[in-house]
Design a protein around this motif. Structure first.
Motif, PDB file in Angstrom:
ATOM      1  N   SER A 278     -53.741 -31.150  -5.811  1.00  0.00           N
ATOM      2  CA  SER A 278     -54.694 -30.166  -6.350  1.00  0.00           C
ATOM      3  C   SER A 278     -56.152 -30.542  -6.113  1.00  0.00           C
ATOM      4  O   SER A 278     -57.020 -29.675  -6.195  1.00  0.00           O
ATOM      5  N   GLN A 279     -56.426 -31.805  -5.838  1.00  0.00           N
ATOM      6  CA  GLN A 279     -57.801 -32.217  -5.567  1.00  0.00           C
ATOM      7  C   GLN A 279     -58.045 -32.468  -4.069  1.00  0.00           C
ATOM      8  O   GLN A 279     -59.124 -32.163  -3.551  1.00  0.00           O
ATOM      9  N   GLU A 280     -57.036 -33.037  -3.397  1.00  0.00           N
ATOM     10  CA  GLU A 280     -57.173 -33.355  -1.972  1.00  0.00           C
ATOM     11  C   GLU A 280     -56.102 -32.685  -1.115  1.00  0.00           C
ATOM     12  O   GLU A 280     -56.221 -32.660   0.108  1.00  0.00           O
ATOM     13  N   ILE A 281     -55.079 -32.145  -1.752  1.00  0.00           N
ATOM     14  CA  ILE A 281     -53.990 -31.481  -1.042  1.00  0.00           C
ATOM     15  C   ILE A 281     -53.337 -30.484  -1.994  1.00  0.00           C
ATOM     16  O   ILE A 281     -53.382 -30.662  -3.218  1.00  0.00           O
ATOM     17  N   LEU A 282     -52.737 -29.442  -1.431  1.00  0.00           N
ATOM     18  CA  LEU A 282     -52.070 -28.405  -2.224  1.00  0.00           C
ATOM     19  C   LEU A 282     -50.574 -28.488  -1.968  1.00  0.00           C
ATOM     20  O   LEU A 282     -50.122 -28.359  -0.824  1.00  0.00           O
ATOM     21  N   LEU A 283     -49.789 -28.727  -3.023  1.00  0.00           N
ATOM     22  CA  LEU A 283     -48.348 -28.888  -2.888  1.00  0.00           C
ATOM     23  C   LEU A 283     -47.645 -27.596  -3.296  1.00  0.00           C
ATOM     24  O   LEU A 283     -47.984 -26.983  -4.306  1.00  0.00           O
ATOM     25  N   VAL A 284     -46.658 -27.209  -2.504  1.00  0.00           N
ATOM     26  CA  VAL A 284     -45.948 -25.953  -2.745  1.00  0.00           C
ATOM     27  C   VAL A 284     -44.448 -26.180  -2.618  1.00  0.00           C
ATOM     28  O   VAL A 284     -43.995 -27.139  -1.986  1.00  0.00           O
ATOM     29  N   SER A 285     -43.693 -25.264  -3.224  1.00  0.00           N
ATOM     30  CA  SER A 285     -42.238 -25.365  -3.188  1.00  0.00           C
ATOM     31  C   SER A 285     -41.571 -24.113  -2.644  1.00  0.00           C
ATOM     32  O   SER A 285     -40.425 -24.172  -2.205  1.00  0.00           O
ATOM     33  N   LYS A 286     -42.276 -22.977  -2.686  1.00  0.00           N
ATOM     34  CA  LYS A 286     -41.659 -21.702  -2.309  1.00  0.00           C
ATOM     35  C   LYS A 286     -42.698 -20.767  -1.701  1.00  0.00           C
ATOM     36  O   LYS A 286     -43.910 -20.999  -1.836  1.00  0.00           O
ATOM     37  N   PRO A 287     -42.248 -19.704  -1.036  1.00  0.00           N
ATOM     38  CA  PRO A 287     -43.187 -18.788  -0.385  1.00  0.00           C
ATOM     39  C   PRO A 287     -44.238 -18.216  -1.331  1.00  0.00           C
ATOM     40  O   PRO A 287     -45.392 -18.043  -0.938  1.00  0.00           O
ATOM     41  N   GLN A 288     -43.847 -17.933  -2.565  1.00  0.00           N
ATOM     42  CA  GLN A 288     -44.792 -17.357  -3.512  1.00  0.00           C
ATOM     43  C   GLN A 288     -45.978 -18.275  -3.767  1.00  0.00           C
ATOM     44  O   GLN A 288     -47.110 -17.819  -3.944  1.00  0.00           O
ATOM     45  N   ASP A 289     -45.727 -19.599  -3.761  1.00  0.00           N
ATOM     46  CA  ASP A 289     -46.824 -20.554  -3.959  1.00  0.00           C
ATOM     47  C   ASP A 289     -47.856 -20.422  -2.835  1.00  0.00           C
ATOM     48  O   ASP A 289     -49.065 -20.437  -3.073  1.00  0.00           O
ATOM     49  N   VAL A 290     -47.373 -20.312  -1.611  1.00  0.00           N
ATOM     50  CA  VAL A 290     -48.272 -20.166  -0.468  1.00  0.00           C
ATOM     51  C   VAL A 290     -48.992 -18.829  -0.538  1.00  0.00           C
ATOM     52  O   VAL A 290     -50.212 -18.739  -0.308  1.00  0.00           O
ATOM     53  N   PHE A 291     -48.249 -17.790  -0.841  1.00  0.00           N
ATOM     54  CA  PHE A 291     -48.814 -16.445  -0.956  1.00  0.00           C
ATOM     55  C   PHE A 291     -49.996 -16.436  -1.930  1.00  0.00           C
ATOM     56  O   PHE A 291     -51.063 -15.881  -1.644  1.00  0.00           O
ATOM     57  N   GLU A 292     -49.816 -17.063  -3.089  1.00  0.00           N
ATOM     58  CA  GLU A 292     -50.871 -17.065  -4.106  1.00  0.00           C
ATOM     59  C   GLU A 292     -52.094 -17.860  -3.657  1.00  0.00           C
ATOM     60  O   GLU A 292     -53.232 -17.479  -3.940  1.00  0.00           O
TER      61      GLU A 292
END
Length: 374
Positions: free
Chosen positions: A297-311
């Motif tokens: 959240s400060q240096e990288i964005l971690l995601v688990s599913k398409p909706q996370d990327v979409f948002e």
């Protein structure tokens, strides 16, 4: 301390279809800048010969060889006299080369495993570039994976000295470029069966939802059977010199991790460091130890599913996006440049040398291999 170093690796002349070349180039350039004499030995194979993109090395040498027998015949004296001989993963005939080198080299011998998660997942079944029996014969095991992995290599496989040597970014090449982003999200990487589901989930699925946004995938060996959405551009190959502009033309870049790397953890891709050095914020899948490389959240964005990327693509402000990118670049400059890796390798060399001097290897621990066997 000025060392004579020989590296026998998969490829340094061509980055086509592999991540080894940029990793080796960054490390060797830094070693040369620090005054060491480095020679890289590479098997001359057609698929790299036809895609060579190495700019003339500055201060180090590359020699191509045709066959296994060339190692002792052409480079025997060079290897015997070297302070440090490094053999990399996925080298053709790697086991035979390692047998000969560890029997003949007078200096420190090291195995540089740029594919540690793959190696360890397949070692029991056999890989053609390393055997479990070879690991204790190297003075030093340089692992692409950090965290608890080096200690496990010592305890399970008998390495006398295993340490993490992550890939890095050559910050002379990988720097922010003046460019307006034309892709919302991009990915750079060679096709892999076990990585494709992550790419499908975290880039292709969002692209199908965000039809007004543009996406891009660059890399070799993708099957023609893949159906790409109309808003996903395909680039077959980019040379390392083209990477910085490519990253700078993305609002975000995706890090998609191979299954073995994700399972073992603590295995950052070279593309993460290179993208961050170029000032491009990274969206990544999750794996153990990623928080030791970049702060979530400060240096990288971690995601688990398409909706996370979409948002992220839909809602994140440019101000926050730039802040995350700047934080990641700052982290790379502080910890993950090629000069940091060169300094680490020097330290490991001195530690391995001290260990050998304290406890010389017994003759019974070294199985002689005759040059005639080649």
């Amino acid at each position: 301390m000025k060392l004579n170093i020989v590296v026998i690796g998969l490829s340094v002349t061509s980055s086509w279809g592999n991540g080894h070349a940029t990793t080796y180039r960054a490390l060797i350039e830094a070693l040369a800048q620090r005054g060491h004499h480095v020679t890289f030995l590479e098997r001359d194979v057609s698929w790299y010969r036809n895609h060579r993109d190495l700019v003339k090395p500055s201060g180090w040498n590359v020699s191509l060889y045709e066959s296994l027998s060339d190692i002792p015949r052409r480079f025997g004296q060079l290897i015997r006299a070297a302070n440090l001989v490094i053999i990399g993963s996925f080298v053709p005939d790697g086991i035979a080369i390692s047998e000969w080198v560890t029997s003949q080299a007078q200096g420190i011998t090291a195995f540089y495993d740029i594919d540690t998660p793959v190696t360890l997942s397949r070692l029991e079944g056999g890989v053609d570039y390393l055997s479990a029996a070879m690991i204790p014969r190297f003075d030093l095991y340089l692992s692409f994976s950090g965290g608890p992995v080096p200690q496990m290599i010592e305890e399970k496989y008998g390495s006398p000295f295993a340490r993490a040597l992550y890939c890095s970014a050559d910050t002379r090449l990988y720097t922010p470029q003046q460019a307006e982003p034309k892709w919302s999200l991009g990915y750079l990487g060679t096709y892999s069966d076990d990585r494709q589901p992550t790419l499908e989930q975290l880039l292709i699925a969002p692209a199908r939802s965000l039809t007004s946004e543009q996406f891009v995938v660059a890399g070799a060996q993708y099957p023609e059977s893949i159906v790409w959405p109309d808003n996903v551009s395909r680039i077959e190959h980019l040379t390392p010199q083209q990477h910085p502009m490519f990253y700078s033309e993305q609002r975000f870049t995706l890090n998609a991790t191979r299954a073995d790397m994700r399972a073992l953890g603590f295995s950052p891709s070279v593309r993460m460091f290179e993208a961050a050095a170029c000032g491009t914020p990274i969206i990544s899948d999750r794996w153990p130890g990623i928080e030791t490389i970049f702060k979530p959240s400060q240096e990288i964005l971690l995601v688990s599913k398409p909706q996370d990327v979409f948002e992220i693509l839909r809602d994140m402000t440019d101000e926050r996006r730039r802040t995350i990118a700047a934080n990641a670049r700052k982290r790379v400059l502080a910890e993950h440049t090629s000069y940091h890796r060169a300094e680490q390798l020097e330290t490991y060399y001195l530690e391995a040398l001290a260990r050998r001097q304290r406890k010389p290897r017994k003759l019974s621990e070294i199985r002689p291999v005759q040059v005639a066997e080649f």
